[in-house]
Design an enzyme around this catalytic site. Structure first.
Site, PDB file in Angstrom:
ATOM      1  CE  LYS A  11      -6.482   4.492  -3.707  1.00  0.00           C
ATOM      2  NZ  LYS A  11      -7.388   3.409  -4.628  1.00  0.00           N
TER       3      LYS A  11
ATOM      4  CG  ASP B 235      -6.818   1.096  -7.323  1.00  0.00           C
ATOM      5  OD1 ASP B 235      -6.785   0.281  -6.265  1.00  0.00           O
ATOM      6  OD2 ASP B 235      -6.667   2.096  -7.352  1.00  0.00           O
TER       7      ASP B 235
END
Length: 278
Positions: free
Chosen positions: A65, A101
């Site tokens: 990420k 997220d």
């Protein structure tokens, strides 16, 4: 025809292909969603090759990420703020990174408990990893009163708070202090991998001080009901499950790629049966 995928290591357990093929079917779109297990020692070469492929976009999971960022052309504001990307889209200006997220979590929580995001709500996050950072950032942009972070290493919790100066009140403390202060919170969110299969029996803290009616969330979705949630249920808590966050995150990524507005709730029952192996 859409060409989508997921990069990470490992990725064999991922539910993302099922989710995105279901979303394509719901929206009447054709396409594919592939898993790309990129070995860490060959990541730089592998990602450059992948970015040359005729793909519309892809998701990013651990451990890439942060590592994906130098390979992208632009970042949206959420990815800049969090220093992490979980969704990438091909645009006329190149590859753009996003982070769904935190937003996915907050919307999945408010979908189940519409009254929770309001002035006066006090929230405790357990953990200070990437998931905690994303959820904390999203909560700061809601209307809650207080978001505290408890972690084994208090300095990591303090770092997240110090990165995000805001009017929302926040404190950092260790997990033992969190156990003692549980009665102060309306919502408790477990953001680590503690309790994830095959370590199903583990819990991050004791819930002895938890008050009946508290909303308790665990982002782990394998098992679907973790030991942490089972213990919370025994104390009279209201539960929020990790697979709800997973599905909502996927919906946001799909919206970014397709400019459609899929209905996550229409997939929930089937998704839960899939997770249970029914």
């Amino acid at each position: 025809m859409l060409k989508l995928g997921l990069i990470g290591h490992p990725v064999g357990h991922s539910m993302s292909p099922w989710i995105h093929h279901a979303l394509m079917a719901q929206q009447g779109l054709e396409g594919s969603y592939e898993l790309f297990d990129l070995a860490p020692e060959a990541f730089e070469e592998s990602i450059e090759e992948l970015l040359k492929q005729p793909m519309d976009g892809f998701n990013v999971t651990v451990p890439y990420k942060e590592k994906i960022i130098p390979h992208l052309d632009h970042l949206d504001s959420s990815a800049v703020a969090l220093g992490a990307v979980n969704t990438v889209k091909r645009t006329d200006e190149g590859w753009v990174g996003f982070n769904t997220d935190g937003t996915g979590f907050v919307h999945s929580l408010s979908n189940r408990y519409p009254e929770v995001i309001q002035p006066g709500t006090r929230i405790l996050l357990l953990g200070s990893g990437g998931a905690a950072r994303g959820i904390y950032f999203a909560l700061l942009n809601s209307e809650v009163e207080q978001v505290d972070i408890a972690n084994r290493t208090v300095a990591r919790a303090e770092a997240i708070i110090n990165e995000n100066k805001t009017e929302v009140r926040s404190r950092a403390f260790d997990l033992e202090s969190a156990e003692r202060h549980l009665a102060e919170y309306d919502v408790v969110i477990q953001t680590t991998t503690v309790g994830m299969s095959p370590n199903d029996g583990q819990t991050i803290i004791s819930l002895t001080q938890l008050q009946e009616g508290t909303i308790v969330s665990d982002i782990v979705y394998r098992p679907m009901e973790t030991t942490f949630l089972t213990e919370a249920k025994a104390k009279g808590a209201k539960l929020h499950f990790g697979h709800e966050m997973l599905l909502q995150q996927a919906v946001y990524a799909f919206q970014i790629w397709t400019d459609t507005n899929p209905d996550a709730s229409a997939l929930m029952d089937t998704f839960e049966r899939k997770l249970k192996g029914v």
